[in-house]
Design a protein around this motif. Structure first.
Motif, PDB file in Angstrom:
ATOM      1  N   LEU A 265       0.852  -1.180   0.000  1.00 21.79           N
ATOM      2  CA  LEU A 265       0.000   0.000   0.000  1.00 21.79           C
ATOM      3  C   LEU A 265       0.890   1.232   0.000  1.00 21.79           C
ATOM      4  N   TRP A 266       0.514   2.220  -0.841  1.00 21.21           N
ATOM      5  CA  TRP A 266       1.304   3.437  -0.990  1.00 21.21           C
ATOM      6  C   TRP A 266       0.424   4.658  -0.738  1.00 21.21           C
ATOM      7  N   ASP A 267       0.995   5.666  -0.085  1.00 20.78           N
ATOM      8  CA  ASP A 267       0.321   6.945   0.142  1.00 20.78           C
ATOM      9  C   ASP A 267       0.682   7.875  -1.009  1.00 20.78           C
ATOM     10  N   THR A 268      -0.321   8.292  -1.803  1.00 24.78           N
ATOM     11  CA  THR A 268      -0.043   9.108  -2.985  1.00 24.78           C
ATOM     12  C   THR A 268       0.299  10.548  -2.627  1.00 24.78           C
ATOM     13  N   ARG A 269      -0.158  11.027  -1.459  1.00 25.28           N
ATOM     14  CA  ARG A 269       0.131  12.401  -1.068  1.00 25.28           C
ATOM     15  C   ARG A 269       1.531  12.530  -0.482  1.00 25.28           C
ATOM     16  N   MET A 270       1.917  11.576   0.344  1.00 23.77           N
ATOM     17  CA  MET A 270       3.255  11.591   0.942  1.00 23.77           C
ATOM     18  C   MET A 270       4.294  10.924   0.042  1.00 23.77           C
ATOM     19  N   VAL A 271       3.822  10.249  -1.003  1.00 25.12           N
ATOM     20  CA  VAL A 271       4.692   9.502  -1.918  1.00 25.12           C
ATOM     21  C   VAL A 271       5.574   8.550  -1.120  1.00 25.12           C
ATOM     22  N   ALA A 272       4.909   7.672  -0.355  1.00 24.26           N
ATOM     23  CA  ALA A 272       5.651   6.780   0.538  1.00 24.26           C
ATOM     24  C   ALA A 272       4.925   5.451   0.696  1.00 24.26           C
ATOM     25  N   GLU A 273       5.684   4.425   1.031  1.00 28.40           N
ATOM     26  CA  GLU A 273       5.104   3.114   1.310  1.00 28.40           C
ATOM     27  C   GLU A 273       4.441   3.125   2.684  1.00 28.40           C
ATOM     28  N   ILE A 274       3.244   2.543   2.764  1.00 25.64           N
ATOM     29  CA  ILE A 274       2.498   2.454   4.015  1.00 25.64           C
ATOM     30  C   ILE A 274       2.661   1.090   4.655  1.00 25.64           C
ATOM     31  N   LEU A 275       2.563   0.060   3.833  1.00 24.52           N
ATOM     32  CA  LEU A 275       2.410  -1.285   4.378  1.00 24.52           C
ATOM     33  C   LEU A 275       2.782  -2.321   3.339  1.00 24.52           C
ATOM     34  N   THR A 276       3.358  -3.443   3.784  1.00 25.42           N
ATOM     35  CA  THR A 276       3.584  -4.610   2.938  1.00 25.42           C
ATOM     36  C   THR A 276       2.980  -5.831   3.619  1.00 25.42           C
ATOM     37  N   VAL A 277       2.198  -6.609   2.868  1.00 28.63           N
ATOM     38  CA  VAL A 277       1.633  -7.858   3.382  1.00 28.63           C
ATOM     39  C   VAL A 277       2.096  -8.987   2.475  1.00 28.63           C
ATOM     40  N   GLU A 278       2.756  -9.969   3.042  1.00 28.33           N
ATOM     41  CA  GLU A 278       3.166 -11.162   2.290  1.00 28.33           C
ATOM     42  C   GLU A 278       1.980 -12.118   2.293  1.00 28.33           C
ATOM     43  N   CYS A 319      -7.871  -8.182   3.647  1.00 26.43           N
ATOM     44  CA  CYS A 319      -7.133  -7.593   4.758  1.00 26.43           C
ATOM     45  C   CYS A 319      -7.674  -6.218   5.101  1.00 26.43           C
ATOM     46  N   LYS A 320      -7.639  -5.911   6.393  1.00 28.41           N
ATOM     47  CA  LYS A 320      -8.075  -4.613   6.885  1.00 28.41           C
ATOM     48  C   LYS A 320      -6.974  -3.592   6.624  1.00 28.41           C
ATOM     49  N   THR A 321      -7.322  -2.494   5.918  1.00 28.21           N
ATOM     50  CA  THR A 321      -6.348  -1.435   5.691  1.00 28.21           C
ATOM     51  C   THR A 321      -6.682  -0.190   6.498  1.00 28.21           C
ATOM     52  N   ALA A 325      -3.084  -0.353   8.851  1.00 30.25           N
ATOM     53  CA  ALA A 325      -2.546  -1.596   9.414  1.00 30.25           C
ATOM     54  C   ALA A 325      -2.297  -1.528  10.907  1.00 30.25           C
ATOM     55  N   ALA A 326      -2.894  -0.567  11.600  1.00 25.84           N
ATOM     56  CA  ALA A 326      -2.739  -0.528  13.051  1.00 25.84           C
ATOM     57  C   ALA A 326      -3.330  -1.777  13.686  1.00 25.84           C
ATOM     58  N   ASN A 327      -4.419  -2.274  13.071  1.00 27.90           N
ATOM     59  CA  ASN A 327      -5.048  -3.505  13.563  1.00 27.90           C
ATOM     60  C   ASN A 327      -5.250  -4.458  12.393  1.00 27.90           C
ATOM     61  N   LEU A 328      -4.162  -4.810  11.730  1.00 28.87           N
ATOM     62  CA  LEU A 328      -4.247  -5.629  10.525  1.00 28.87           C
ATOM     63  C   LEU A 328      -4.794  -7.010  10.829  1.00 28.87           C
ATOM     64  N   ARG A 329      -5.800  -7.421  10.025  1.00 29.49           N
ATOM     65  CA  ARG A 329      -6.341  -8.767  10.123  1.00 29.49           C
ATOM     66  C   ARG A 329      -6.281  -9.390   8.738  1.00 29.49           C
ATOM     67  N   LEU A 330      -5.967 -10.650   8.679  1.00 28.20           N
ATOM     68  CA  LEU A 330      -5.839 -11.348   7.404  1.00 28.20           C
ATOM     69  C   LEU A 330      -6.734 -12.565   7.437  1.00 28.20           C
ATOM     70  N   LEU A 331      -7.701 -12.604   6.505  1.00 26.65           N
ATOM     71  CA  LEU A 331      -8.624 -13.720   6.404  1.00 26.65           C
ATOM     72  C   LEU A 331      -8.404 -14.421   5.077  1.00 26.65           C
ATOM     73  N   THR A 332      -8.576 -15.726   5.042  1.00 26.35           N
ATOM     74  CA  THR A 332      -8.349 -16.476   3.823  1.00 26.35           C
ATOM     75  C   THR A 332      -9.564 -17.315   3.491  1.00 26.35           C
ATOM     76  N   SER A 333      -9.929 -17.323   2.238  1.00 23.86           N
ATOM     77  CA  SER A 333     -11.026 -18.169   1.775  1.00 23.86           C
ATOM     78  C   SER A 333     -10.668 -18.734   0.422  1.00 23.86           C
ATOM     79  N   ILE A 334     -11.207 -19.894   0.092  1.00 23.47           N
ATOM     80  CA  ILE A 334     -10.934 -20.548  -1.182  1.00 23.47           C
ATOM     81  C   ILE A 334     -12.164 -20.455  -2.058  1.00 23.47           C
ATOM     82  N   TRP A 335     -11.938 -20.012  -3.316  1.00 25.17           N
ATOM     83  CA  TRP A 335     -13.041 -19.886  -4.270  1.00 25.17           C
ATOM     84  C   TRP A 335     -12.762 -20.832  -5.431  1.00 25.17           C
TER      85      TRP A 335
END
Length: 337
Positions: A265-278, A319-321, A325-335
């Protein structure tokens, strides 16, 4: 159809972003002076700024319908702007329209000579654009039920096509390292954006704006001013080919995915990276924000050869953005497709 992996190794850039002075060939040549649609205005009012959207209730998501749609893998999808209609693009050289939620076939578009990777509805919902491995972009009229224009300026395969929200402009990106901006009122290419040093795999218009974002196999994400043809910023940090890019509804954040299964995730106003999720050990091919911008969905897919054994399983990560990412949650489902 998987976007190509990076063709040549490049020097690793530090995670972050810089301003850029990449320039298009059309800008160097003085731009376009003929008749056609006016350039999109850069500072239009975004109606989403005055609205509050509830975050998507991802815990209630269920797979409602699975149906056989194509003879070969489905490469892309697009939703109609006003009606419950889905467009699919496939390696079988066709695109198809389906009525939701039952999956009744409405229309099939045949005419490309190779796989179809890009598909997008015109904002009016009366036509559709498609991009193909045959290096062409085709415009289709639903009223006439046929292709009404073939745009063939790209030199190699076309990965993605996207309409501007006003409908007069269409962007396409290609394996030939370029982005072309088409004036659909005259059926001509008005601008060519050059600067990436590898395949441009995806494009996305800034909502209610006049800039465009690109994802490339050179591991970078860039934003461009379409009228000048200049790249206004370049985001570094991905360690492999970037497959997809998208803005949130306000145009303040960008999500990008790569072949290592990461989403940034990137902030377009600050021109900076916010978060990386593997997200996965498999390539991450698509990302999308919900209307609130608080939830992002990412799709990954096993490499070719694993499909038959795994019943074409696709994984969707939600994922919750919110609060970045202060309270990042990652859910997985199969389609199952």
């Amino acid at each position: 159809q998987q976007p190509p992996q990076q063709q040549q190794p490049q020097q690793q850039q530090p995670s972050g972003s810089t301003t850029d002075s990449r320039q298009s060939s059309a800008a160097r040549g003085g731009g376009y002076s003929g008749a056609g649609a006016p350039w999109p205005l850069p500072n239009r009012k975004n109606p989403a700024e005055e609205q509050d959207f509830m975050p998507a209730q991802v815990n209630s998501f269920t797979c409602q319908k699975s149906f056989k749609g194509h003879l070969l893998p489905v490469a892309n999808i697009a939703l109609h702007p006003t009606k419950p209609i889905l467009a699919t693009a496939s390696d079988d050289k066709t695109w198809k329209l389906w009525h939701l939620p039952h999956g009744d076939l409405i229309m099939c578009g045949e005419g490309h000579k190779d796989w179809v990777a890009g598909v997008d509805f015109h904002p009016s919902g009366t036509s559709l654009a498609s991009g193909s491995g045959d290096s062409t972009v085709k415009l289709w009229s639903f009223e006439k039920q046929r292709c009404v224009a073939t745009l063939s300026d790209h030199k190699q395969a076309v990965w993605s096509v996207k309409y501007h929200d006003q409908g007069d402009w269409l962007a396409s990106c290609s394996l030939d390292h370029s982005v072309r901006l088409w004036d659909v009122t005259v059926g001509k290419c008005r601008q060519v954006l050059r600067g990436h040093v590898d395949s441009v795999n995806d494009i996305y218009w800034q909502p209610y704006g006049a800039s465009i974002c690109t994802a490339s196999s050179d591991k970078t994400v860039s934003t461009w001013d379409i009228r000048s043809g200049l790249s206004t910023s370049t985001f570094y940090g991905h360690r492999n080919s970037c497959n997809h890019v998208c803005y949130n509804l306000l145009g303040t954040m960008i999500a990008s995915t790569d072949a290592d299964g990461a989403v940034k995730l990137w902030d377009t106003r600050m021109v900076a990276e916010i978060l990386t999720v593997e997200c996965s050990k498999y390539p991450a091919n698509k990302a999308a924000f919900d209307a609130s911008g608080a939830v992002s969905g990412v799709t990954t897919v096993p490499l070719t050869g694993a499909f038959s054994e795994q019943r074409r399983e696709r994984t969707c990560f939600i994922c919750k953005t919110a609060r970045l990412a202060a309270n990042l949650r990652l859910l997985t489902s199969i389609w199952l497709c």
